[in-house]
Design a protein around this motif. Structure first.
Motif, PDB file in Angstrom:
ATOM      1  N   VAL A 292       0.854  -1.185   0.000  1.00  0.00           N
ATOM      2  CA  VAL A 292       0.000   0.000   0.000  1.00  0.00           C
ATOM      3  C   VAL A 292       0.890   1.236   0.000  1.00  0.00           C
ATOM      4  CG1 VAL A 292      -1.810   1.280   1.184  1.00  0.00           C
ATOM      5  CG2 VAL A 292      -1.800  -1.221   1.284  1.00  0.00           C
ATOM      6  N   ARG A 293       0.533   2.234  -0.795  1.00  0.00           N
ATOM      7  CA  ARG A 293       1.302   3.482  -0.822  1.00  0.00           C
ATOM      8  C   ARG A 293       0.438   4.585  -0.210  1.00  0.00           C
ATOM      9  NH1 ARG A 293       6.483   4.104  -1.177  1.00  0.00           N
ATOM     10  NH2 ARG A 293       6.625   2.883  -3.099  1.00  0.00           N
ATOM     11  N   HIS A 294       0.753   4.969   1.033  1.00  0.00           N
ATOM     12  CA  HIS A 294      -0.035   5.971   1.744  1.00  0.00           C
ATOM     13  C   HIS A 294       0.603   7.355   1.583  1.00  0.00           C
ATOM     14  CE1 HIS A 294      -2.638   3.084   3.672  1.00  0.00           C
ATOM     15  NE2 HIS A 294      -1.597   2.394   4.101  1.00  0.00           N
ATOM     16  N   PRO A 295      -0.202   8.415   1.529  1.00  0.00           N
ATOM     17  CA  PRO A 295       0.359   9.774   1.577  1.00  0.00           C
ATOM     18  C   PRO A 295       1.096   9.996   2.896  1.00  0.00           C
ATOM     19  CG  PRO A 295      -1.934   9.810   0.873  1.00  0.00           C
ATOM     20  CD  PRO A 295      -1.663   8.419   1.360  1.00  0.00           C
ATOM     21  N   GLN A 296       2.125  10.817   2.853  1.00  0.00           N
ATOM     22  CA  GLN A 296       2.899  11.133   4.031  1.00  0.00           C
ATOM     23  C   GLN A 296       2.687  12.601   4.401  1.00  0.00           C
ATOM     24  OE1 GLN A 296       7.034   9.628   3.949  1.00  0.00           O
ATOM     25  NE2 GLN A 296       6.564   8.837   1.908  1.00  0.00           N
ATOM     26  N   HIS A 297       3.081  12.943   5.617  1.00  0.00           N
ATOM     27  CA  HIS A 297       3.072  14.345   6.012  1.00  0.00           C
ATOM     28  C   HIS A 297       4.493  14.882   5.895  1.00  0.00           C
ATOM     29  CE1 HIS A 297       2.294  18.066   8.087  1.00  0.00           C
ATOM     30  NE2 HIS A 297       3.276  17.784   8.943  1.00  0.00           N
ATOM     31  N   PHE A 298       4.669  15.933   5.094  1.00  0.00           N
ATOM     32  CA  PHE A 298       5.973  16.551   4.899  1.00  0.00           C
ATOM     33  C   PHE A 298       5.960  17.923   5.564  1.00  0.00           C
ATOM     34  CE2 PHE A 298       5.584  13.456   1.529  1.00  0.00           C
ATOM     35  CZ  PHE A 298       6.848  12.878   1.482  1.00  0.00           C
ATOM     36  N   GLY A 299       6.619  18.012   6.721  1.00  0.00           N
ATOM     37  CA  GLY A 299       6.682  19.274   7.435  1.00  0.00           C
ATOM     38  C   GLY A 299       7.626  20.252   6.775  1.00  0.00           C
ATOM     39  N   PRO A 300       7.659  21.492   7.254  1.00  0.00           N
ATOM     40  CA  PRO A 300       8.497  22.527   6.624  1.00  0.00           C
ATOM     41  C   PRO A 300       9.985  22.230   6.694  1.00  0.00           C
ATOM     42  CG  PRO A 300       7.562  23.298   8.707  1.00  0.00           C
ATOM     43  CD  PRO A 300       6.861  22.019   8.377  1.00  0.00           C
ATOM     44  N   ASP A 301      10.421  21.384   7.634  1.00  0.00           N
ATOM     45  CA  ASP A 301      11.843  21.063   7.762  1.00  0.00           C
ATOM     46  C   ASP A 301      12.223  19.782   7.026  1.00  0.00           C
ATOM     47  OD1 ASP A 301      12.223  23.301   9.393  1.00  0.00           O
ATOM     48  OD2 ASP A 301      11.704  22.176  11.212  1.00  0.00           O
ATOM     49  N   ASN A 302      11.267  19.133   6.412  1.00  0.00           N
ATOM     50  CA  ASN A 302      11.560  17.895   5.694  1.00  0.00           C
ATOM     51  C   ASN A 302      12.300  18.220   4.394  1.00  0.00           C
ATOM     52  OD1 ASN A 302      11.319  15.482   4.016  1.00  0.00           O
ATOM     53  ND2 ASN A 302       9.806  14.783   5.509  1.00  0.00           N
ATOM     54  N   PRO A 303      13.477  17.640   4.164  1.00  0.00           N
ATOM     55  CA  PRO A 303      14.234  17.970   2.941  1.00  0.00           C
ATOM     56  C   PRO A 303      13.534  17.555   1.656  1.00  0.00           C
ATOM     57  CG  PRO A 303      15.210  16.105   4.095  1.00  0.00           C
ATOM     58  CD  PRO A 303      14.171  16.663   5.012  1.00  0.00           C
ATOM     59  N   LEU A 304      12.520  16.682   1.750  1.00  0.00           N
ATOM     60  CA  LEU A 304      11.809  16.238   0.555  1.00  0.00           C
ATOM     61  C   LEU A 304      10.504  16.997   0.328  1.00  0.00           C
ATOM     62  CD1 LEU A 304      12.277  12.370   0.811  1.00  0.00           C
ATOM     63  CD2 LEU A 304      13.585  14.002  -0.561  1.00  0.00           C
ATOM     64  N   LEU A 305      10.290  18.063   1.082  1.00  0.00           N
ATOM     65  CA  LEU A 305       9.055  18.829   0.914  1.00  0.00           C
ATOM     66  C   LEU A 305       8.971  19.459  -0.472  1.00  0.00           C
ATOM     67  CD1 LEU A 305       6.440  20.130   2.023  1.00  0.00           C
ATOM     68  CD2 LEU A 305       7.884  22.014   2.865  1.00  0.00           C
ATOM     69  N   LEU A 306      10.079  20.010  -0.960  1.00  0.00           N
ATOM     70  CA  LEU A 306      10.126  20.705  -2.250  1.00  0.00           C
ATOM     71  C   LEU A 306      11.255  20.132  -3.100  1.00  0.00           C
ATOM     72  CD1 LEU A 306       9.739  24.386  -0.963  1.00  0.00           C
ATOM     73  CD2 LEU A 306       7.948  22.943  -1.943  1.00  0.00           C
ATOM     74  N   PRO A 307      11.219  20.349  -4.412  1.00  0.00           N
ATOM     75  CA  PRO A 307      12.337  19.900  -5.255  1.00  0.00           C
ATOM     76  C   PRO A 307      13.650  20.513  -4.790  1.00  0.00           C
ATOM     77  CG  PRO A 307      10.477  20.592  -6.604  1.00  0.00           C
ATOM     78  CD  PRO A 307      10.154  20.991  -5.201  1.00  0.00           C
ATOM     79  N   ARG A 308      14.670  19.672  -4.699  1.00  0.00           N
ATOM     80  CA  ARG A 308      15.976  20.131  -4.238  1.00  0.00           C
ATOM     81  C   ARG A 308      16.899  20.430  -5.420  1.00  0.00           C
ATOM     82  NH1 ARG A 308      17.335  15.005  -0.732  1.00  0.00           N
ATOM     83  NH2 ARG A 308      16.259  14.110  -2.534  1.00  0.00           N
TER      84      ARG A 308
END
Length: 288
Positions: free
Chosen positions: A184-200
């Protein structure tokens, strides 16, 4: 740590790093189906001819190496995604993982995987990614299709390429299988400090922002690339091509060793954003 000297390689607008839609391509857009890719046997045969069949004594091995590298006459293996994928808000999904570099795929499940012929401790020479994808579309699409300057600005659907070292080893093989075949692929919560929140800055490729028509992106990583991430050229290429500025220096290719694999992720963030992946393939070239 092993490093090749940084040698800048030109980045054509329509060649290995061009961005074109599958339909209505310009006349000089690359046709991947027309390219010839020598097999390992072909490369070994040519090396044998140059080393032993050219009279009177054949060419020195160093000269043969130079000829093969300048001609980019390298064996390669291609890996392709099997079916279309749809990546929705706050989901990260692995699309494919390449076979460990320079290993015979048929022997990977045996106690002693077989190494294929290769030259040097870091034999990878080029990796080509071919992506056909788009986001959910939206307003002002015609403007964004015709303007490269901001075509990728504010894009929240993208792709990353991760290096898996020693992918032929048992622990890594098991982890790769879990990523490739999740129950199962569940959505995750990406907080503002998560390095994967935005394209790097090491993003493989972003989708054009709010463009619903499928777009083709051909991304080439080459061992001779040498554009520094902090240079103006890297900044301009990032804006015009949608690639992370850290991917123009060639280190990803130069540091790959036998047994390493490339895992490609598709990502999407925020409500309403969707990453539609129509096709994806990766071709890996190494030197013999």
């Amino acid at each position: 740590m092993f490093r090749w000297p940084p040698i800048a390689r030109p980045f054509p607008t329509l060649g290995g790093n061009g961005n074109q839609a599958p339909e209505g391509q310009p006349p000089d857009a690359p046709n991947l189906d027309d390219e010839f890719y020598p097999a390992l046997f072909d490369v070994l045969k040519v090396r044998h001819i140059l080393l032993w069949k050219i009279r009177p004594e054949g060419l020195p091995a160093e000269v043969v190496d130079m000829i093969v590298d300048v001609a980019e006459y390298w064996p390669s293996v291609e890996f392709a995604m099997e079916e279309r994928r749809v990546i929705r808000k706050d989901v990260d999904e692995v699309l494919l993982c390449t076979t460990p570099l320079c290993y015979d795929e048929k022997t990977l499940d045996t106690p002693s995987p077989k190494l294929l012929p290769h030259r040097t401790a870091h034999p990878c020479r080029k990796i080509r990614f071919h992506v056909v994808s788009h986001d959910q579309g939206g307003y002002n699409e015609l403007h964004r299709l015709g303007t490269n300057a901001d075509a990728y600005n504010g894009s929240f659907t993208w792709f990353d390429a991760e290096v898996i070292h020693n992918a032929h080893a048992t622990p890594q093989k098991e982890a790769i299988q879990e990523y490739l075949h999740p129950e199962v692929r569940h959505p995750q919560h990406f907080g503002p400090d998560n390095p994967l929140l935005l394209p790097r800055q090491n993003a493989l490729q972003r989708n054009r922002t709010r463009v619903q028509r499928p777009q083709r992106h051909i991304v080439v990583w080459h061992y001779l690339d040498g554009i520094a991430a902090d240079s103006l050229e890297a900044e301009q290429l990032e804006r015009s091509q949608g690639r992370g500025r850290n991917t123009f220096a060639g280190e990803q290719v130069r540091e790959l060793g036998p047994g390493d694999s490339i895992m490609v992720w598709a990502r999407s963030r925020f409500p309403g954003w969707v990453n539609y992946v129509n096709a994806l393939s990766v071709r890996v070239f190494w030197v013999v």
